[in-house]
Scaffold this motif. Sequence first.
Motif, PDB file in Angstrom:
ATOM      1  N   GLU A 168       0.827  -1.203   0.000  1.00  0.00           N
ATOM      2  CA  GLU A 168       0.000   0.000   0.000  1.00  0.00           C
ATOM      3  C   GLU A 168       0.864   1.255   0.000  1.00  0.00           C
ATOM      4  O   GLU A 168       0.546   2.246  -0.664  1.00  0.00           O
ATOM      5  CB  GLU A 168      -0.918  -0.010   1.223  1.00  0.00           C
ATOM      6  N   ALA A 169       1.972   1.203   0.733  1.00  0.00           N
ATOM      7  CA  ALA A 169       2.862   2.363   0.833  1.00  0.00           C
ATOM      8  C   ALA A 169       3.498   2.729  -0.505  1.00  0.00           C
ATOM      9  O   ALA A 169       3.998   3.847  -0.685  1.00  0.00           O
ATOM     10  CB  ALA A 169       3.949   2.102   1.874  1.00  0.00           C
ATOM     11  N   LEU A 170       3.495   1.771  -1.433  1.00  0.00           N
ATOM     12  CA  LEU A 170       4.076   2.007  -2.755  1.00  0.00           C
ATOM     13  C   LEU A 170       2.988   2.056  -3.826  1.00  0.00           C
ATOM     14  O   LEU A 170       3.249   1.780  -5.000  1.00  0.00           O
ATOM     15  CB  LEU A 170       5.109   0.920  -3.087  1.00  0.00           C
ATOM     16  N   ASP A 171       1.778   2.403  -3.421  1.00  0.00           N
ATOM     17  CA  ASP A 171       0.651   2.521  -4.356  1.00  0.00           C
ATOM     18  C   ASP A 171       0.389   1.238  -5.123  1.00  0.00           C
ATOM     19  O   ASP A 171       0.097   1.256  -6.324  1.00  0.00           O
ATOM     20  CB  ASP A 171       0.885   3.674  -5.341  1.00  0.00           C
ATOM     21  N   GLY A 172       0.505   0.104  -4.407  1.00  0.00           N
ATOM     22  CA  GLY A 172       0.213  -1.181  -5.029  1.00  0.00           C
ATOM     23  C   GLY A 172       1.379  -1.819  -5.755  1.00  0.00           C
ATOM     24  O   GLY A 172       1.250  -2.916  -6.288  1.00  0.00           O
ATOM     25  N   ARG A 173       2.511  -1.123  -5.783  1.00  0.00           N
ATOM     26  CA  ARG A 173       3.700  -1.720  -6.391  1.00  0.00           C
ATOM     27  C   ARG A 173       4.416  -2.585  -5.353  1.00  0.00           C
ATOM     28  O   ARG A 173       4.248  -2.419  -4.153  1.00  0.00           O
ATOM     29  CB  ARG A 173       4.669  -0.643  -6.885  1.00  0.00           C
ATOM     30  N   LEU A 175       8.209  -4.018  -3.825  1.00  0.00           N
ATOM     31  CA  LEU A 175       9.539  -3.448  -3.610  1.00  0.00           C
ATOM     32  C   LEU A 175      10.377  -3.565  -4.883  1.00  0.00           C
ATOM     33  O   LEU A 175      11.085  -2.626  -5.270  1.00  0.00           O
ATOM     34  CB  LEU A 175      10.218  -4.179  -2.457  1.00  0.00           C
ATOM     35  N   VAL A 176      10.285  -4.706  -5.547  1.00  0.00           N
ATOM     36  CA  VAL A 176      11.045  -4.908  -6.785  1.00  0.00           C
ATOM     37  C   VAL A 176      10.561  -3.961  -7.873  1.00  0.00           C
ATOM     38  O   VAL A 176      11.365  -3.392  -8.621  1.00  0.00           O
ATOM     39  CB  VAL A 176      10.953  -6.375  -7.243  1.00  0.00           C
ATOM     40  N   ASP A 177       9.240  -3.765  -7.964  1.00  0.00           N
ATOM     41  CA  ASP A 177       8.706  -2.815  -8.941  1.00  0.00           C
ATOM     42  C   ASP A 177       9.287  -1.425  -8.709  1.00  0.00           C
ATOM     43  O   ASP A 177       9.670  -0.723  -9.654  1.00  0.00           O
ATOM     44  CB  ASP A 177       7.179  -2.727  -8.838  1.00  0.00           C
ATOM     45  N   ALA A 178       9.329  -1.017  -7.442  1.00  0.00           N
ATOM     46  CA  ALA A 178       9.845   0.311  -7.103  1.00  0.00           C
ATOM     47  C   ALA A 178      11.316   0.447  -7.486  1.00  0.00           C
ATOM     48  O   ALA A 178      11.739   1.484  -8.010  1.00  0.00           O
ATOM     49  CB  ALA A 178       9.656   0.577  -5.613  1.00  0.00           C
ATOM     50  N   LEU A 179      12.096  -0.607  -7.263  1.00  0.00           N
ATOM     51  CA  LEU A 179      13.507  -0.568  -7.651  1.00  0.00           C
ATOM     52  C   LEU A 179      13.642  -0.486  -9.171  1.00  0.00           C
ATOM     53  O   LEU A 179      14.488   0.252  -9.686  1.00  0.00           O
ATOM     54  CB  LEU A 179      14.235  -1.802  -7.119  1.00  0.00           C
ATOM     55  N   ARG A 180      12.829  -1.236  -9.882  1.00  0.00           N
ATOM     56  CA  ARG A 180      12.853  -1.173 -11.347  1.00  0.00           C
ATOM     57  C   ARG A 180      12.476   0.219 -11.851  1.00  0.00           C
ATOM     58  O   ARG A 180      12.960   0.673 -12.877  1.00  0.00           O
ATOM     59  CB  ARG A 180      11.896  -2.204 -11.949  1.00  0.00           C
ATOM     60  N   ASP A 181      11.590   0.881 -11.107  1.00  0.00           N
ATOM     61  CA  ASP A 181      11.161   2.230 -11.485  1.00  0.00           C
ATOM     62  C   ASP A 181      12.172   3.309 -11.109  1.00  0.00           C
ATOM     63  O   ASP A 181      11.941   4.484 -11.376  1.00  0.00           O
ATOM     64  CB  ASP A 181       9.813   2.555 -10.820  1.00  0.00           C
ATOM     65  N   GLY A 182      13.265   2.899 -10.476  1.00  0.00           N
ATOM     66  CA  GLY A 182      14.309   3.853 -10.134  1.00  0.00           C
ATOM     67  C   GLY A 182      14.156   4.540  -8.794  1.00  0.00           C
ATOM     68  O   GLY A 182      14.837   5.532  -8.518  1.00  0.00           O
ATOM     69  N   GLU A 183      13.275   4.002  -7.925  1.00  0.00           N
ATOM     70  CA  GLU A 183      13.141   4.593  -6.591  1.00  0.00           C
ATOM     71  C   GLU A 183      14.471   4.461  -5.845  1.00  0.00           C
ATOM     72  O   GLU A 183      15.101   3.403  -5.878  1.00  0.00           O
ATOM     73  CB  GLU A 183      12.049   3.882  -5.793  1.00  0.00           C
ATOM     74  N   PRO A 184      14.908   5.517  -5.161  1.00  0.00           N
ATOM     75  CA  PRO A 184      16.171   5.430  -4.420  1.00  0.00           C
ATOM     76  C   PRO A 184      16.078   4.441  -3.260  1.00  0.00           C
ATOM     77  O   PRO A 184      15.020   4.305  -2.627  1.00  0.00           O
ATOM     78  CB  PRO A 184      16.391   6.854  -3.911  1.00  0.00           C
ATOM     79  N   ILE A 185      17.174   3.752  -3.003  1.00  0.00           N
ATOM     80  CA  ILE A 185      17.204   2.739  -1.953  1.00  0.00           C
ATOM     81  C   ILE A 185      16.823   3.339  -0.603  1.00  0.00           C
ATOM     82  O   ILE A 185      16.072   2.736   0.170  1.00  0.00           O
ATOM     83  CB  ILE A 185      18.600   2.095  -1.870  1.00  0.00           C
TER      84      ILE A 185
END
Length: 201
Positions: A168-173, A175-185
Motif C-alpha cells: 500500500e505504501a508504494l501505491d500497489g507496487r 519493492l522490486v517494482d519500485a527498484l525497477r522504477d528507479g526509486e532510491p534505496i
Amino acid sequence: MKKTVENLEADLYPEIEPPVLEVAEPVVAYDFGSEPSSALISLLAERLADFERSGGSFSRLGGVEAVAERMMSTLPRSSPWNEALGPFHTTAQVARILGDVSRQAIAARRANDSLVALRTADAHWVYPAFQFDLGRGLIPGVAELWSELVRSGEERWTLARWFVSALEALDGRSLVDALRDGEPIEALRPLVREAAQRFAV
C-alpha cells in the motif's frame, strides 16, 4: 516460537505445496509480446554487429546452435512457486547472467546475502528471476535491501514472497517494482526495516 516453513506456507498459501524443484526440467515457455521481442531483436542485432566488426564469427563460438543453446541456458525454469514468486534460475544460469562468474563467487554472494537465494526441500539452490534485469544483471538495490530483510531471521521463502507483494505504501507496487522504477534505496529502506521488525516478532 517460529513456525516451520511448511506450517507457515500452509497458512499463507494453502494452494501451494512446499517447494521441491527439479532443475533438469525443460525451461518455461515465454510469451514476450511484440515490444520486448523487438527490443530483444534489436539488442541481438547490435551485439552481433559489434561482434562481427571485431572480427568475430559464429564458427569461433561453436556455430549458431551453440550460441542459441547458450542464450537459452539463461532462461529461468518452471516451478510450483511460479504463481507466487515467478520463475527461478539455477546457480549455473546466475553465473552466466552475472558475467560468467564462478560457482564459488555465487556461493560467496549467497553467504553474504547479496543475492535472493532460496534452498528447496530437495537441497537445490534457486534464484528468483524477479531480482534480475535483462542485460544489466542484478537490479540495483536488491542486494542491499535483501541483506537487510534477512536479518529478521524469518524463512527466506516468506521474505522473497514479501519482496514481490503489492504494498500500500508504494501505491500497489512491490519493492522490486519500485527498484525497477528507479526509486532510491534510501526511500525504500524504512519499509524494509519495518517489515524486518514485524517478521522478527
